[in-house]
Design an enzyme around this catalytic site. Structure first.
Site, mmCIF file in Angstrom:
data_model
loop_
_atom_site.group_PDB
_atom_site.id
_atom_site.type_symbol
_atom_site.label_atom_id
_atom_site.label_comp_id
_atom_site.label_asym_id
_atom_site.label_seq_id
_atom_site.Cartn_x
_atom_site.Cartn_y
_atom_site.Cartn_z
ATOM 1 N N SER A 188 41.569 14.635 -28.648
ATOM 2 C CA SER A 188 42.186 13.183 -28.084
ATOM 3 C C SER A 188 41.553 13.114 -26.788
ATOM 4 O O SER A 188 40.553 12.808 -26.645
ATOM 5 C CB SER A 188 43.566 13.633 -28.101
ATOM 6 O OG SER A 188 44.358 12.447 -28.275
ATOM 7 N N LYS A 191 37.515 12.993 -25.850
ATOM 8 C CA LYS A 191 36.934 11.703 -24.970
ATOM 9 C C LYS A 191 36.083 12.664 -23.817
ATOM 10 O O LYS A 191 34.869 12.464 -23.621
ATOM 11 C CB LYS A 191 37.580 10.827 -24.447
ATOM 12 C CG LYS A 191 38.617 10.057 -25.292
ATOM 13 C CD LYS A 191 39.354 9.113 -24.492
ATOM 14 C CE LYS A 191 40.918 8.709 -24.892
ATOM 15 N NZ LYS A 191 40.924 8.277 -26.271
ATOM 16 N N TRP A 196 45.538 5.160 -34.931
ATOM 17 C CA TRP A 196 45.378 4.835 -33.384
ATOM 18 C C TRP A 196 44.155 5.061 -32.971
ATOM 19 O O TRP A 196 43.469 4.203 -32.227
ATOM 20 C CB TRP A 196 46.549 5.574 -32.820
ATOM 21 C CG TRP A 196 46.593 5.048 -31.173
ATOM 22 C CD1 TRP A 196 46.544 5.914 -30.198
ATOM 23 C CD2 TRP A 196 47.061 3.677 -30.907
ATOM 24 N NE1 TRP A 196 46.638 5.125 -29.042
ATOM 25 C CE2 TRP A 196 47.186 4.062 -29.558
ATOM 26 C CE3 TRP A 196 47.237 2.598 -31.262
ATOM 27 C CZ2 TRP A 196 47.395 2.788 -28.687
ATOM 28 C CZ3 TRP A 196 47.611 1.493 -30.692
ATOM 29 C CH2 TRP A 196 47.723 1.767 -29.074
ATOM 30 N N HIS A 213 47.728 12.988 -36.270
ATOM 31 C CA HIS A 213 47.023 13.106 -34.867
ATOM 32 C C HIS A 213 47.372 14.802 -34.215
ATOM 33 O O HIS A 213 48.344 15.050 -33.734
ATOM 34 C CB HIS A 213 47.393 12.299 -33.776
ATOM 35 C CG HIS A 213 46.766 12.229 -32.564
ATOM 36 N ND1 HIS A 213 45.141 12.002 -32.381
ATOM 37 C CD2 HIS A 213 47.147 12.682 -31.193
ATOM 38 C CE1 HIS A 213 44.769 12.154 -31.188
ATOM 39 N NE2 HIS A 213 45.982 12.333 -30.276
HETATM 40 C C1 GCU Z 1 47.357 8.305 -26.313
HETATM 41 C C2 GCU Z 1 45.939 7.550 -25.970
HETATM 42 C C3 GCU Z 1 44.680 7.991 -26.796
HETATM 43 C C4 GCU Z 1 44.484 9.593 -26.268
HETATM 44 C C5 GCU Z 1 46.017 10.235 -26.790
HETATM 45 C C6 GCU Z 1 45.873 11.788 -26.266
HETATM 46 O O1 GCU Z 1 47.674 8.096 -27.534
HETATM 47 O O2 GCU Z 1 46.403 6.184 -26.318
HETATM 48 O O3 GCU Z 1 43.813 7.250 -26.197
HETATM 49 O O4 GCU Z 1 43.709 9.813 -27.325
HETATM 50 O O5 GCU Z 1 46.879 9.742 -26.020
HETATM 51 O O6 GCU Z 1 45.205 12.216 -25.670
HETATM 52 O O7 GCU Z 1 46.738 12.270 -26.614
#
Ligand code: GCU
Length: 423
Positions: free
Chosen positions: A263, A267, A354, A404
């Site tokens: 997540s 990134k 998402w 997720h």
């Molecule tokens: C939120 C956010 C995402 C991210 C995620 C996470 O959902 O919108 O961009 O990847 O958190 O880090 O769990």
């Protein structure tokens, strides 16, 4: 009466304007608008890249520069590890199966200092071992059921259900994230796990007075400049500093470090892989917007949404692209291409719209042109594979069933993928 009407009209005008700014979140493929992503082998000046040499000399530096300037922000200075303190190296972890090493990296500048706690579980071996390096979300002690793991004193997001109270972890938080960390499986497969809490480097909140950023402030500066790092780049910087340490560790094969993240930390792993070529393999688990997913599809989370919910993650310049993805000079397939020719695994989950699974797949597919130019396979398929059918070239990809998360299934694919290159 009259002035009431004027106020009402003004309100309608203003809210209409604001509403026009708000786009509905797209979660239906049929609603994805027309979009165009830049060709990864066409230069910003229009020239074409035809050789590996030109990729390395011309295109790669320019793409890296664009992501630095417009998306993640530059690291404003240089700061190495001030001191390493190894707390323990115990041969009795996991019932004697593994070595547990715990250490702190200390950073110092002027009167500022920061401690970053690193936890390592390593298979017992005559040789240096390959490792997965990954940030965790709530502290090292949450990763595995082991009372010897030190507790972080850093700020952690409150979550009383896992014993995080007053932004501090407690004994009750131990092993609360262990479902994401199949430590025994990793060790039995011959890999070490090196993990650290991302908030040790920079607490995940819209506040630039803590964490590593202030170490680089000039007098009276309170925030990074528009082209300077947001938290993702700061976390990526932290991974590179751990790499500095791993290059000196006597038990780890620093040429076989796979950097992995889930997540927001996916990134981060991608940006770390792009900026630091010492990472031999990169794994992005459901990194979504600002990670592996194409921004210009505006499917699921968008640039505007992410910059609003998490204003501290990216650099100030990235805000220019709120509701304006078409103007982005790059898209995320070009970030993935920066990892070439090193192995890269991108993973999505069916229930994680998402993060735009298709956008993640397409980015991996479009990055393949660079892998091919460099003599590697890239993604071995042109169409998105079925759910739970991983594909593995030098780029790997899967979309698994479920939501997720970072699961045992995901880890099993990453281990198989790493085996292809590290064994
Ligand atoms: C939120 C956010 C995402 C991210 C995620 C996470 O959902 O919108 O961009 O990847 O958190 O880090 O769990």
């Amino acid at each position: 009466m009259k002035s009431g009407l004027i106020i009402l009209m003004l309100f309608c005008f203003l809210s209409g304007g604001l509403l026009a700014q708000q786009r509905n979140v797209i979660d239906d493929e049929a609603k994805v608008p027309e979009y165009k992503v830049p060709d990864v082998l066409t230069r910003f000046n229009g020239g074409k890249i035809k050789t590996a040499k030109d990729w390395y000399r011309k295109q790669r530096p320019e793409i890296l520069q664009k992501f630095t300037q417009e998306v993640y922000g530059k690291v404003p200075g240089v700061l190495g590890i001030h001191e390493v303190k190894v707390w323990e190296t115990s041969p009795d972890a996991l019932n004697g199966l593994a070595v547990r090493r715990q250490l702190s990296l200390f950073f110092k500048k002027g009167d500022k200092s920061l401690e970053v706690n690193v936890l390592m579980y390593l298979p017992k071996s005559q040789q240096k071992v390959p490792v997965f390096l990954a940030y965790n979300f709530t502290g090292n002690h949450a990763v595995y059921n082991d009372p010897n793991i030190r507790l972080t004193e850093s700020w952690v997001n409150n979550d009383p259900s896992v014993g995080i109270i007053n932004n501090q972890v407690t004994e009750q938080s131990r092993a609360t994230a262990s479902n994401r960390w199949p430590v025994e499986e990793i060790i039995k497969s011959g890999y070490g796990l090196v993990t650290l809490y991302y908030g040790d480097v920079d607490p995940d909140k819209d506040d630039f007075s803590d964490g590593i950023e202030p170490f680089f402030y000039q007098e009276n500066q309170t925030h990074p400049k528009f082209d300077e790092w947001g938290s993702i780049a700061a976390w990526a910087w932290g991974l590179s500093r751990v790499m500095d340490y791993l290059e000196k560790d006597d038990l780890v094969d620093a040429k076989k470090v796979a950097v992995l993240g889930h997540s927001r930390l996916g990134k981060t792993a991608l940006w770390a892989g792009a900026t630091d070529q010492r990472f031999a393999l990169v794994v992005s688990n459901e990194s979504g917007c600002g990670g592996a997913a194409l921004s210009k599809r505006i499917f699921g989370e968008t640039v505007q949404i992410i910059n609003t919910s998490f204003p501290h993650w990216f650099c100030g310049n990235f805000k220019k692209y709120n509701n304006n993805e078409a103007d982005l000079p790059i898209d995320q397939h070009m970030l993935l291409a920066l990892i070439a020719p090193r192995p890269l695994y991108v993973a999505s989950a069916e229930g994680d719209k998402w993060a735009d699974p298709r956008g993640e797949f397409l980015a991996a597919k479009y990055a393949s042109a660079v892998y091919e130019l460099l003599g590697k396979e890239g993604l071995p398929v042109k169409e998105m594979p079925e759910v739970n059918h991983p594909v593995m070239g030098t780029i790997g990809y899967h979309i698994r069933s479920g939501k997720h998360d970072l699961t045992l299934y995901d880890w099993q694919q990453y281990i198989r993928f790493a085996d292809k290159f590290f064994r």
